[in-house]
Write a protein that holds these residues in place. Structure first.
Motif, mmCIF file in Angstrom:
data_model
loop_
_atom_site.group_PDB
_atom_site.id
_atom_site.type_symbol
_atom_site.label_atom_id
_atom_site.label_comp_id
_atom_site.label_asym_id
_atom_site.label_seq_id
_atom_site.Cartn_x
_atom_site.Cartn_y
_atom_site.Cartn_z
ATOM 1 N N LYS A 343 -3.935 -12.608 0.912
ATOM 2 C CA LYS A 343 -2.874 -12.785 0.430
ATOM 3 C C LYS A 343 -2.776 -12.773 -1.107
ATOM 4 O O LYS A 343 -3.713 -13.599 -1.588
ATOM 5 N N HIS A 344 -2.014 -12.210 -1.869
ATOM 6 C CA HIS A 344 -2.131 -12.152 -3.506
ATOM 7 C C HIS A 344 -0.580 -12.170 -4.165
ATOM 8 O O HIS A 344 0.445 -11.570 -3.511
ATOM 9 N N TYR A 345 -0.458 -13.165 -4.907
ATOM 10 C CA TYR A 345 0.995 -13.322 -5.771
ATOM 11 C C TYR A 345 0.839 -13.390 -7.153
ATOM 12 O O TYR A 345 -0.267 -13.736 -7.806
ATOM 13 N N MET A 355 15.446 0.805 -16.116
ATOM 14 C CA MET A 355 14.850 1.611 -15.717
ATOM 15 C C MET A 355 13.238 1.315 -15.618
ATOM 16 O O MET A 355 12.444 1.427 -16.265
ATOM 17 N N TRP A 356 13.067 0.171 -14.870
ATOM 18 C CA TRP A 356 11.833 -0.521 -14.690
ATOM 19 C C TRP A 356 11.300 -0.438 -13.070
ATOM 20 O O TRP A 356 12.549 -0.585 -12.114
ATOM 21 N N TYR A 357 10.053 -0.386 -12.676
ATOM 22 C CA TYR A 357 9.769 -0.594 -11.236
ATOM 23 C C TYR A 357 8.547 -1.415 -11.241
ATOM 24 O O TYR A 357 7.768 -1.171 -12.144
ATOM 25 N N VAL A 358 8.436 -2.486 -10.230
ATOM 26 C CA VAL A 358 7.462 -3.236 -10.110
ATOM 27 C C VAL A 358 7.038 -3.326 -8.490
ATOM 28 O O VAL A 358 7.854 -3.222 -7.767
ATOM 29 N N GLY A 359 5.527 -3.607 -8.264
ATOM 30 C CA GLY A 359 5.183 -3.599 -6.853
ATOM 31 C C GLY A 359 3.775 -3.170 -7.290
ATOM 32 O O GLY A 359 3.081 -3.560 -7.808
ATOM 33 N N VAL A 360 3.328 -2.490 -5.929
ATOM 34 C CA VAL A 360 2.138 -1.835 -5.758
ATOM 35 C C VAL A 360 2.066 -0.443 -5.410
ATOM 36 O O VAL A 360 3.013 0.097 -4.957
ATOM 37 N N CYS A 361 1.039 0.096 -5.595
ATOM 38 C CA CYS A 361 0.769 1.486 -5.097
ATOM 39 C C CYS A 361 -0.703 1.690 -4.771
ATOM 40 O O CYS A 361 -1.475 0.950 -4.856
ATOM 41 N N ARG A 362 -0.896 2.824 -3.709
ATOM 42 C CA ARG A 362 -2.332 3.014 -3.270
ATOM 43 C C ARG A 362 -3.270 3.592 -4.463
ATOM 44 O O ARG A 362 -2.622 4.264 -5.293
ATOM 45 N N ASP A 363 -4.396 3.338 -4.529
ATOM 46 C CA ASP A 363 -5.337 3.728 -5.474
ATOM 47 C C ASP A 363 -5.482 5.189 -5.574
ATOM 48 O O ASP A 363 -5.804 5.756 -6.490
ATOM 49 N N ASP A 364 -5.196 5.679 -4.367
ATOM 50 C CA ASP A 364 -5.345 7.188 -4.265
ATOM 51 C C ASP A 364 -4.148 8.141 -4.617
ATOM 52 O O ASP A 364 -4.376 9.194 -4.306
ATOM 53 N N GLY A 411 8.859 -12.052 -8.844
ATOM 54 C CA GLY A 411 7.630 -12.489 -8.114
ATOM 55 C C GLY A 411 7.270 -11.513 -7.031
ATOM 56 O O GLY A 411 7.983 -10.956 -6.271
ATOM 57 N N VAL A 412 6.187 -11.219 -6.893
ATOM 58 C CA VAL A 412 5.574 -10.213 -5.986
ATOM 59 C C VAL A 412 4.362 -10.841 -5.171
ATOM 60 O O VAL A 412 3.340 -11.177 -5.589
ATOM 61 N N PHE A 413 4.687 -10.678 -3.755
ATOM 62 C CA PHE A 413 3.811 -11.639 -2.753
ATOM 63 C C PHE A 413 3.512 -10.394 -1.581
ATOM 64 O O PHE A 413 4.095 -9.930 -0.991
ATOM 65 N N LEU A 414 2.075 -10.160 -1.903
ATOM 66 C CA LEU A 414 1.642 -9.107 -0.914
ATOM 67 C C LEU A 414 0.696 -9.846 0.150
ATOM 68 O O LEU A 414 -0.102 -10.782 -0.130
ATOM 69 N N ILE A 421 5.144 -6.817 1.700
ATOM 70 C CA ILE A 421 5.221 -7.011 0.292
ATOM 71 C C ILE A 421 6.894 -7.774 0.056
ATOM 72 O O ILE A 421 7.549 -7.063 0.282
ATOM 73 N N SER A 422 6.767 -8.940 -0.529
ATOM 74 C CA SER A 422 8.114 -9.714 -0.803
ATOM 75 C C SER A 422 8.312 -9.668 -1.921
ATOM 76 O O SER A 422 7.363 -9.758 -3.044
ATOM 77 N N PHE A 423 9.638 -9.624 -2.506
ATOM 78 C CA PHE A 423 10.235 -9.710 -3.923
ATOM 79 C C PHE A 423 10.955 -10.711 -3.973
ATOM 80 O O PHE A 423 11.895 -11.151 -3.341
ATOM 81 N N LEU A 424 10.648 -11.653 -5.041
ATOM 82 C CA LEU A 424 11.339 -12.787 -5.165
ATOM 83 C C LEU A 424 12.020 -13.204 -6.548
ATOM 84 O O LEU A 424 11.462 -12.651 -7.652
ATOM 85 N N ASN A 425 13.290 -13.835 -6.826
ATOM 86 C CA ASN A 425 13.770 -13.977 -8.075
ATOM 87 C C ASN A 425 13.212 -15.215 -8.509
ATOM 88 O O ASN A 425 13.756 -16.322 -8.007
ATOM 89 N N VAL A 426 12.146 -15.370 -9.376
ATOM 90 C CA VAL A 426 11.839 -16.674 -9.892
ATOM 91 C C VAL A 426 12.859 -17.346 -10.636
ATOM 92 O O VAL A 426 12.714 -18.742 -10.657
ATOM 93 N N ASN A 427 13.776 -16.840 -11.202
ATOM 94 C CA ASN A 427 14.928 -17.609 -12.165
ATOM 95 C C ASN A 427 15.648 -18.372 -11.200
ATOM 96 O O ASN A 427 15.837 -19.782 -11.719
#
Length: 484
Positions: A343-345, A355-364, A411-414, A421-427
């Protein structure tokens, strides 16, 4: 209207002069809009083909009746019909894939009708059509007292400003329709006014006047209570006064409110409260797994300037650098860290940018393509804000989201083993969305950033996270002005 659309589409297909390498796809059903709102028409080429060098024409009823024209790489506003000048905007973010959107601002009843789009290249041309249906939601029903008839009270219900022609009903306490006299008339603007009357008896209970679209998609309702105490043996004039005062006071609180509105509002608040509780609990749990994320400069697009290994600044000018297999040709960057277990946050300050995107992607993932849908099918799990100020994710198709408040820190919680993978509004410590997938391979934190106006953008920053804190640690961008 549907038959006209079919006939015109067939004619457009027959008139196509090309070899049939691609065809045009548009809305597969009528586009429905309420008066005063914006209509959006989507047209694209199948299979995907760049339309940057093509002529793209949106028209009304006939091919020469131009609603919007794109030719020689720019919009030809002088070719528009007067009724559409200054009201259209062609969105060309995906024109390299043959996909365009036309926004028609502030739709009126006169915009109702048949529309089409047409693509033309040097060796092919093709088009399609659809119908725009415009409706108008009328005023809240106004219930008034007409007098006493046959030992009961005659009620009158009026509402105006509807399109198309609405249906009018009285409903009793059990929800069943009551027989009544109703009439609907059109005014000089083409809008419909509705009027209906009903005679109620002693102890009638809850009576409602309901006016709705013929397809029952929208409804406006006013409700009154008729009790036996109103019919006491007093003079007719006193009864009229008392009932008039009673109904007037009651109507102040209920006019314009419908049963569907109450249900919808209750669901919205319940959902928001659930998101808040869920978000507080998940944020507290996620921060236990806070990790430090460092950006990999060698993967960044030349227009993304990386500083402190945590800050992404957008500039219109590209840096001079050598392309390697690690570098993305899209305006994005990944972290040096990769996760394939546990687990990682981490938290990202996106500010008020678009016009932004945040999260994760596969390395390949393929780093050499310039355009790709950020879908789990392609190895991306992201949350973003597009140029139309819509929050969205892909699951696997685009899914519009409605955060409780616009997040400036995400906040990104994997959880790799759980496949979430969860996305949180930290505000406001609220939950936004969770993507579920059976992960395989190495995943890297991902940031994509299209700064369209360098004067009105701020950096995007990976913020420090305190595992024991309920609130995010201060971030360098908390007090930043737009990047100069």
């Amino acid at each position: 209207m549907a038959l006209r659309a079919l006939v015109l589409t067939l004619l457009l297909s027959l008139l196509g002069l090309g070899s049939g390498q691609w065809k045009v796809m548009g809305p597969h059903k009528p586009v429905q809009v309420v008066v005063g709102e914006d209509a959006v028409f989507s047209c694209f080429l199948s299979p995907k083909t760049s339309a940057e060098a093509m002529e793209v024409r949106f028209f009304r009823d006939q091919f020469h009746a131009v609603v919007h024209l794109y030719r020689e790489g720019k919009d030809q506003h002088n070719m528009q019909m007067p009724a559409y000048q200054g009201r259209t905007e062609l969105l060309k973010d995906s024109i390299e894939e043959g996909h365009v959107l036309l926004r028609l601002n502030k739709v009126t009843l006169s915009d109702t009708g048949l529309y089409g789009c047409w693509f033309r290249s040097q060796n092919n041309d093709h088009g399609t059509t659809w119908e725009l249906q415009v409706s108008a939601l009328g005023s809240a029903p106004l219930v008034s007292i007409m007098g006493y008839v046959d030992g009961g009270i005659q009620l009158l219900c009026k509402s105006s400003g509807w399109f198309p022609q609405p249906t009018v009903k009285w409903k009793g306490p059990n929800g069943y329709d009551l027989p009544s006299d109703s009439k609907v008339n059109a005014d000089r603007h083409g809008l419909f006014d509705a009027e209906t009357s009903l005679i109620v008896q002693e102890n009638a209970g809850s009576i409602s006047c309901s006016i709705q679209y013929p397809d029952q998609s929208r409804e406006v309702e006013s409700r009154v209570w008729i009790r036996g105490a109103i019919f006491q043996a007093v003079s007719w004039r006193l009864i009229s006064i008392l009932l008039g005062v009673f109904l007037s006071v009651l109507c102040v609180g209920v006019l314009g409110l419908t049963i569907s509105f109450y249900i919808f509002k209750g669901k919205i608040w319940a959902d928001l409260d659930q998101r808040r509780k869920h978000g507080v609990a998940e944020l507290r749990e996620a921060r236990k797994y806070a990790v430090e994320v460092i950006l990999d400069v060698e993967t960044a697009h030349p227009q993304l300037h990386i500083s402190d290994l945590k800050t992404v600044c957008y500039k219109n000018t590209q840096q001079e650098m050598t392309y390697t297999d690690k570098k993305f040709k899209r305006k994005c960057v990944v972290a040096t860290q990769g996760f394939q277990a546990g687990k990682h946050y981490w938290e990202i300050e996106v500010g008020h940018n678009v016009m932004w995107y945040v999260g994760v992607c596969r390395d390949d993932v393929d780093r050499k393509v310039t355009h790709v849908t950020l879908s789990p099918n392609n190895g991306y799990w992201v949350l973003g804000l597009n140029s139309e100020h819509l929050y969205l994710t892909f699951n696997p198709d685009d899914t519009i989201l409605s955060p409780r408040k616009p997040p400036t820190r995400v906040g990104v919680f994997l959880d790799y083993e759980a496949g979430t993978i969860s996305f949180l509004n930290v505000n406001d410590q609220s939950f936004i969305y969770t993507l579920t997938h059976q992960f395989k391979g190495l995943l890297r934190p991902y940031i994509q950033y299209y700064g369209s106006d360098e004067k009105n953008v701020t950096p995007i920053v990976i913020c420090p996270v305190s595992p024991r804190s309920e609130k995010g640690a201060p971030c360098d961008t908390d007090k930043l002005e737009p990047y100069p």
